[in-house]
Design an enzyme around this catalytic site. Structure first.
Site, PDB file in Angstrom:
ATOM      1  N   HIS A   8     -26.640 -40.454  59.169  1.00  0.00           N
ATOM      2  CA  HIS A   8     -26.288 -39.324  58.286  1.00  0.00           C
ATOM      3  C   HIS A   8     -27.531 -38.569  57.814  1.00  0.00           C
ATOM      4  O   HIS A   8     -27.656 -38.233  56.640  1.00  0.00           O
ATOM      5  CB  HIS A   8     -25.464 -39.794  57.078  1.00  0.00           C
ATOM      6  N   ASP A  42     -25.482 -46.260  56.731  1.00  0.00           N
ATOM      7  CA  ASP A  42     -24.169 -46.408  57.367  1.00  0.00           C
ATOM      8  C   ASP A  42     -24.093 -45.539  58.619  1.00  0.00           C
ATOM      9  O   ASP A  42     -24.848 -44.580  58.768  1.00  0.00           O
ATOM     10  CB  ASP A  42     -23.035 -46.017  56.403  1.00  0.00           C
ATOM     11  N   GLU A  43     -23.146 -45.883  59.497  1.00  0.00           N
ATOM     12  CA  GLU A  43     -22.780 -45.040  60.640  1.00  0.00           C
ATOM     13  C   GLU A  43     -23.987 -44.491  61.394  1.00  0.00           C
ATOM     14  O   GLU A  43     -24.124 -43.284  61.589  1.00  0.00           O
ATOM     15  CB  GLU A  43     -21.874 -43.888  60.141  1.00  0.00           C
ATOM     16  N   VAL A  44     -24.863 -45.399  61.828  1.00  0.00           N
ATOM     17  CA  VAL A  44     -26.038 -44.969  62.596  1.00  0.00           C
ATOM     18  C   VAL A  44     -25.602 -44.814  64.058  1.00  0.00           C
ATOM     19  O   VAL A  44     -25.869 -45.673  64.896  1.00  0.00           O
ATOM     20  CB  VAL A  44     -27.192 -45.983  62.464  1.00  0.00           C
TER      21      VAL A  44
END
Length: 472
Positions: free
Chosen positions: A91, A147-149
């Site tokens: 992100h 998060d969400e790499v």
């Protein structure tokens, strides 16, 4: 622990979309405190007043250093603890979309993830953390995101790295988290880093335990579902404990998690999510749970549209905070919330229809509700459901400016009065929104939610005028 509820309750303010004016936050903080919040999780993204080489990260509507200080002082005065959140891995669009930083992307064409192999990436992250730390004092926690790499391991340097020895994408992820957390530990020894847990969840216990990461961070386990699986969450808490994490956090959602372009908040969904988290809390060892963050997403990511505005979701936030504080939800708690918000009747299981309240920004909720429920449907009904329009003023007629004079009288007054009614509502909404948000937010919300229908209506009224003039 209070009656079954986590004793630290952080309200997440997601400032990467529709950041409220500092003056509005000043009005809302006392309400958050009264509702049972103990702190704020401030996700600044591009609204932080970055300076020096980081200045390109600042959005035109970013807060000034003075405004940030004012909000922090007001939070302190209300006894609200502040935890800043700065993304340091995934992100990272708000950084990596800029020409100056594009060379630090993991994958050249995607601005979401940072390349963990470059020294300059580490320097960038440290500079961001330092600037945010400088404006805050007495911090106990600092959330470093992670998060969400997506696409991690898919860049050129990562591919080479992964070919060596026993290297895996998990180890690559952990080594970057460790580097960022170690930098926090050495520069700010009294501050504990928090990370989102989704990249860690699937890792084996030996990988996690052997990484050294559990000694450096506290994971924040997030799940925004109404039917969250309590048993598997309890097992996850136990797993993290065995790996060496001293404490964990939970993260629920009070808005912004039910649809990328959602405009109204369904309280019932979010209440259920919190009641499930309460079950997880009561089935986990009390000393392990540090607290819970109630997330309120404003965009799914830097490039997506706005979801529910903060004032629209305050009733949901109120219900969720009160449920957490009291360890459950009851008719009595509902009445307390109604008093605190000045709302006669909260709707839990349907969208609120008669939403009037006295809380800051409640007029926005009322008007957004009207627009969301009736604007599109009333315009569609006129343009697609009215036989005079479909039969005698079709696109064919409109283009050629053909209109039957008798027919015209059947629907011109309806079209004109509907247009003036909606123009008045939209003007009120615009004025209400400008009290709370910057122009760019008002413009974006209007373009997404109002213009498509209002312009259709305006166009048919304009076409009528032209056709009448052509007749005469």
């Amino acid at each position: 622990m209070e009656a079954g509820g986590p004793r630290r309750r952080l309200v997440h303010l997601d400032l990467k979309g529709a950041p409220p004016r500092a003056s509005y936050l000043a009005e809302v903080l006392p309400l958050l405190r009264a509702l049972g919040a103990t702190g704020l999780l401030l996700e600044y993204e591009d609204t932080f007043p970055y300076a020096g080489p980081l200045e390109p990260l600042r959005a035109p509507h970013a807060y000034s250093p003075g405004e940030v200080r004012a909000v922090l002082n007001q939070a302190k005065a209300q006894g609200l603890e502040v935890v800043p959140l700065v993304q340091t891995f995934g992100h990272m669009e708000f950084v990596l979309k800029h020409r100056e930083f594009a060379h630090l992307r993991e994958v050249k064409v995607f601005p979401n993830a940072l390349n963990p192999h470059k020294e300059e990436s580490q320097a960038l992250v440290e500079a961001m953390i330092d600037q945010v730390m400088t404006l805050h004092e007495d911090l106990k926690w600092f959330h470093i995101g992670c998060d969400e790499v997506y696409y991690l391991g898919e860049g050129e340097e990562s591919k080479q790295w992964l070919q060596q020895g026993d290297h895996t994408p998990e180890k690559l992820c952990l080594s970057h988290i460790k580097a960022v957390a170690s930098c926090v530990a050495s520069s700010y020894p009294t501050v504990m880093p928090i990370v989102w847990d989704d990249m860690l969840r699937g890792m084996s216990e030996e990988t996690l335990a052997g990484s050294g990461v559990p000694q450096l961070v506290q994971p924040m386990i997030w799940d925004y579902a109404a039917d969250l699986d309590v048993e598997s969450k309890v097992q996850l808490v136990e797993k993290y404990q065995r790996c060496g994490f001293s404490k964990v956090w939970f993260a629920s959602a009070f808005k912004g998690a039910t649809g990328v372009n959602q405009s109204l908040t369904l309280i019932g969904h979010h209440l259920k999510n919190h009641l499930q988290w309460l079950k997880v809390a009561s089935s986990s060892p009390a000393e392990v749970l540090e607290g819970i963050a109630l997330t309120g997403w404003q965009r799914y990511d830097h490039f997506s549209v706005l979801c529910e505005l903060l004032p629209v979701a305050i009733p949901s936030l109120a219900v969720c905070l009160q449920a957490l504080k009291n360890g459950g939800y009851s008719e009595k708690i509902k009445e307390d919330v109604e008093k605190l918000l000045g709302m006669p009747n909260l709707e839990i299981d349907t969208f609120m229809s008669t939403s009037v309240g006295t809380f800051p920004g409640s007029n926005i909720l009322t008007l957004v509700t009207q627009v969301s429920f009736y604007l599109k449907s009333s315009v569609d009904e006129l343009l697609e459901g009215n036989r005079y329009v479909t039969g005698w003023f079709s696109p064919y007629h409109r283009k050629r400016r053909i209109v039957h004079p008798i027919i015209m009288h059947h629907f011109q007054p309806d079209a004109v009065s509907l247009l003036s009614k909606w123009n008045a509502v939209v003007q009120d909404l615009q004025a209400a929104m400008e009290q709370v948000f910057h122009k760019c937010t008002v413009e974006e919300w209007m373009e997404e939610n109002v213009h498509p229908s209002l312009q259709k209506l305006q166009q048919v009224v304009d076409d009528l005028d032209k056709a009448i003039k052509a007749q005469n």
